[in-house]
Design an enzyme around this catalytic site. Sequence first.
Site, PDB file in Angstrom:
ATOM      1  N   ARG A  41      -7.109 -14.279   0.087  1.00 25.85           N
ATOM      2  CA  ARG A  41      -7.637 -13.665  -1.140  1.00 25.85           C
ATOM      3  C   ARG A  41      -8.343 -14.675  -2.039  1.00 25.85           C
ATOM      4  NH1 ARG A  41      -2.870  -9.285  -2.624  1.00 25.85           N
ATOM      5  NH2 ARG A  41      -3.777  -7.573  -1.442  1.00 25.85           N
ATOM      6  N   LYS A 202       6.128   4.754   9.259  1.00 31.74           N
ATOM      7  CA  LYS A 202       6.464   6.163   9.023  1.00 31.74           C
ATOM      8  C   LYS A 202       5.251   7.059   8.944  1.00 31.74           C
ATOM      9  CE  LYS A 202      10.565   5.185   6.320  1.00 31.74           C
ATOM     10  NZ  LYS A 202      10.978   5.011   4.949  1.00 31.74           N
ATOM     11  N   GLY A 358      -2.919  -4.463   4.837  1.00 31.38           N
ATOM     12  CA  GLY A 358      -1.485  -4.392   5.099  1.00 31.38           C
ATOM     13  C   GLY A 358      -1.042  -5.179   6.315  1.00 31.38           C
ATOM     14  N   GLY A 381      -2.651  -1.307  -0.088  1.00 30.42           N
ATOM     15  CA  GLY A 381      -2.578  -0.019  -0.780  1.00 30.42           C
ATOM     16  C   GLY A 381      -3.960   0.515  -1.122  1.00 30.42           C
TER      17      GLY A 381
END
Length: 401
Positions: A41, A202, A358, A381
């Site tokens: 970053r 999930k 992610g 996100g």
Amino acid sequence: MATKNSVGALKGDDLKGKKVFVRVDLNVPLDENQKITDDTRVRAAVPTIKYLMQRGARVILCSHLGRPKGVTPKYSLKPLVPRLSELLGVNVEMANDCIGEEVEKLVAALPDGGVLLLENVRFYKEEEKNDPEFAKKLASLADLYVNDAFGTAHRAHASTEGVTKFLKPAVAGFLMQKELDYLVGAVANPKKPFAAIVGGSKVSSKIGVIESLLEKVDILLLGGGMIFTFYKAQGYSVGSSLVEEDKLGLATSLLEKAKSKGVSLLLPTDVVAADKFAADANSMVVPASGIPDGWMGLDIGPDSIKTFSESLDTTKTIIWNGPMGVFEFEKFAAGTDAIAKKLAELSAVGVTTIIGGGDSVAAVEKAGLADKMSHISTGGGASLELLEGKPLPGVLALDDA
Ligand SMILES: Nc1ncnc2c1ncn2[C@@H]1O[C@H](COP(=O)(O)OP(=O)(O)O)[C@@H](O)[C@H]1O
Ligand SMILES: O=C(OP(=O)(O)O)[C@H](O)COP(=O)(O)O
């Protein structure tokens, strides 16, 4: 989302001697000695900062680090100064605060082309509350605003959204622009065939992205922990694999939706099962339809790797979000590694490959293939929300081009 004005539209006359408030995402991982363990970053923020420096702007950098509750030394941005200075080729000044008299003095003393890093903006609770008075104080430091913090663009905070009400022009930085070009542009107008690979733990955290991608893709490959909810919905025995019982109906409806849209949705045909959730578990490859009692699927199997790889051979655009297995354990990293390698190979022959933030980014980096991909998102996100088709507050707030 409308095209946003970019910092590249600002020329030397707009920038010389001007104080520019640049929101960057320097939320990097630090080890126990406050050393940066991944500077992606920081490096990604450099092009915008250099562009401004080279045109004589006075650059005020603002970022958060972590999720502090009040002033917390552990979350100071001070450890970022040496790496930033090295990458920018100047001595970056550091403020002990992000608003107030002392900061104003440091801003006033900044030379043309100089860079000042403000202290963690989340040391004030007003930041996350998007408090207008706080936003006004941040805005008062500068003459114009650049948002290059893609990783935080899904947050409507004072430094990402509120500040734009008091500081104009408000434009996107080069990183923000690049992320939008890939994650919105390439996905809205992909070179076809267009494939998406969705994994991760999930199905509940990926419903939005799967539904949105089903409208656009030709091929959808599913892996990771979510596949067992799909298997169970089809009546397979899944042993003690991760299953979301309340999402069985949803899994069935996603399969039906794929069918009705003509999307080729592939689930793994075999899995690597383990006798416990641990790096040293015993493992065996079993057919997807028959995971024995007491065993859990932790990776996709070799047949699935082959089928998935072959199905990607004809594609022109691929987006990947979420690992294929528990890649943190070496024994269950083969599926994720194989997909990373396949995408690297396809990138080399002109396929557009986009890694949507992610854990998939961590997996690609672990495999040493990060520089082979067309685009690796700096936002987990944020990229997920964009792929779900949600507008990002930090982008919406910027001036339209
Ligand atoms: N079969 C599986 N069973 C349990 N967890 C899994 C399985 N496959 C992948 N995972 C876990 O999913 C996590 C990543 O999920 P997620 O956060 O949804 O992905 P991303 O961060 O890429 O969006 C990883 O920590 C990985 O270990
Ligand atoms: O690291 C970030 O998000 P990510 O882990 O989803 O990529 C951003 O800096 C946003 O941080 P936040 O989720 O604490 O608002």
